[in-house]
Enzyme design. Structure first.
Site, PDB file in Angstrom:
ATOM      1  N   SER A  94       0.848  -1.190   0.000  1.00 35.12           N
ATOM      2  CA  SER A  94       0.000   0.000   0.000  1.00 35.12           C
ATOM      3  C   SER A  94       0.883   1.238   0.000  1.00 35.12           C
ATOM      4  CB  SER A  94      -0.896   0.010   1.246  1.00 35.12           C
ATOM      5  OG  SER A  94      -1.506   1.276   1.425  1.00 35.12           O
ATOM      6  N   SER A  95       0.381   2.315  -0.567  1.00 31.89           N
ATOM      7  CA  SER A  95       1.155   3.558  -0.580  1.00 31.89           C
ATOM      8  C   SER A  95       1.314   4.156   0.817  1.00 31.89           C
ATOM      9  CB  SER A  95       0.490   4.588  -1.507  1.00 31.89           C
ATOM     10  OG  SER A  95      -0.821   4.873  -1.079  1.00 31.89           O
ATOM     11  N   CYS A  96       0.526   3.677   1.787  1.00 32.53           N
ATOM     12  CA  CYS A  96       0.627   4.215   3.148  1.00 32.53           C
ATOM     13  C   CYS A  96       1.896   3.744   3.850  1.00 32.53           C
ATOM     14  CB  CYS A  96      -0.595   3.841   3.973  1.00 32.53           C
ATOM     15  SG  CYS A  96      -0.608   2.124   4.507  1.00 32.53           S
ATOM     16  N   TYR A 123      -0.796  -0.859  10.390  1.00 25.82           N
ATOM     17  CA  TYR A 123      -1.059  -1.438   9.069  1.00 25.82           C
ATOM     18  C   TYR A 123       0.158  -1.260   8.162  1.00 25.82           C
ATOM     19  CZ  TYR A 123      -3.238  -2.069   4.465  1.00 25.82           C
ATOM     20  OH  TYR A 123      -3.537  -2.491   3.186  1.00 25.82           O
ATOM     21  N   LYS A 127       2.567  -4.104   6.276  1.00 28.48           N
ATOM     22  CA  LYS A 127       2.774  -4.137   4.829  1.00 28.48           C
ATOM     23  C   LYS A 127       4.253  -4.004   4.464  1.00 28.48           C
ATOM     24  CE  LYS A 127      -1.274  -4.870   3.072  1.00 28.48           C
ATOM     25  NZ  LYS A 127      -1.501  -6.040   2.207  1.00 28.48           N
ATOM     26  N   HIS A 166     -12.767   3.852   3.209  1.00 32.65           N
ATOM     27  CA  HIS A 166     -11.837   4.898   2.808  1.00 32.65           C
ATOM     28  C   HIS A 166     -12.620   6.127   2.349  1.00 32.65           C
ATOM     29  CE1 HIS A 166      -9.141   1.330   2.500  1.00 32.65           C
ATOM     30  NE2 HIS A 166      -8.293   2.189   3.032  1.00 32.65           N
TER      31      HIS A 166
END
Length: 298
Positions: A94-96, A123, A127, A166
């Site tokens: 994920s980009s987070c 999270y 990841k 989201h």
């Protein structure tokens, strides 16, 4: 959402020998169950899209759950893929996972260069561990495991629960429900949105993500994780304006500045995947219009 998009893409390309399980049929946090599944089914290629996901409220509320469950899912699937000789695995991160104050647009090499956004740190850490598992199983065991960092996704089978969704699906639901309530009662209530509306986000239709994953599964064998996105962003306020127009809401919008904004900006540098022959095709307004009609107007 991602899994179903991948299935649509694979079936559209003529693949029929797909090994699928729902979360009710196979608990990926159960090591023994995952080992049995791999032993029985012997998959050759694995798309690891399974994860416990949610928006800013869910991430910040269920912090331990997000860390534990995602680590367990990844550990079990990636390790069993190695043990059973899977030819290739694609892990969706994920980009987070990038630092909160990362330079923009975010290049793949910015990973682990700064502090994470506190609200979704558990999270993100999970990841990051998945990305590093793929990288190091390649280095130690010679596996062909690749990982990708998609930007914010939307599309069919999205989550519209206001407590766990989201931002894009949450905005769609809020505007739609207030509009329907006004049509039913004649009373026009304002739509309340969180934060200042100033943070900027990038959005990718999940069918474009499926196209990218399929392309990379066929063509990319490197040990560098790849960003997947559009290379374009907009403010949450601008996004709300697009959704307001698509829904046809004509009432008042109130921004609750007591609520958190999250990361100020999160735009991915997609030059690397573009150089490998893939770029997005579904424009944002077109994609949101399609989603709104399919989910709310049927």
């Amino acid at each position: 959402m991602v899994g179903s998009a991948l299935v649509r893409k694979l079936e559209g390309e003529g693949f029929s020998n797909l090994v699928l399980r729902t979360s009710k049929e196979l608990d990926l946090t159960d090591q023994r169950a995952v080992a049995t599944f791999f032993e029985n089914e012997k998959p050759e290629y694995v798309f690891l899209a399974a994860a416990k996901v949610g928006g800013i409220v869910a991430n910040n509320t269920f912090r331990a759950d997000f860390l534990y469950e995602n680590l367990m899912i990844q550990n079990n699937v990636i390790h069993q893929s190695y043990l059973h000789g899977v030819k290739k695995l694609l892990f969706l991160a994920s980009s987070c996972i990038y630092p909160k104050m990362s330079p923009q647009p975010i290049k793949e090499e910015y990973l682990l260069s700064g502090k994470l956004e506190p609200t979704n740190e558990p999270y993100a850490i999970a990841k990051i561990a998945g990305v590093k598992m793929c990288e190091n199983y390649n280095l130690q065991y010679g596996c062909n495991f690749i990982s990708v960092m998609p930007t914010n996704l939307y599309g069919p089978n999205d989550n519209y629960d206001l407590n766990t969704s989201h931002v894009l699906p949450a905005l769609l639901r809020k505007f739609h429900e207030v509009k329907i309530d006004h049509e039913r009662t004649g009373h026009s209530k304002p739509v309340e949105l969180w934060g200042t509306g100033e943070p900027r986000r990038e959005f990718l239709h999940v069918d474009d993500l499926a196209e990218a994953c399929y392309h990379l599964m066929q063509t990319y064998d490197g040990n560098i994780s790849l960003n997947i996105g559009t290379g374009n962003d907009l403010s949450i306020k601008e996004l709300s304006g697009i959704i307001r127009k698509i829904v046809g809401f004509k009432g008042e919008v109130i921004w609750n500045r007591d609520k958190p904004d999250g990361t100020p900006r999160k735009l991915l540098d997609v030059s690397r995947i573009n150089s490998l022959g893939w770029s997005y095709s579904i424009e944002l307004e077109e994609g949101i219009t399609r989603v709104y009609k399919d989910h709310f107007l049927k």
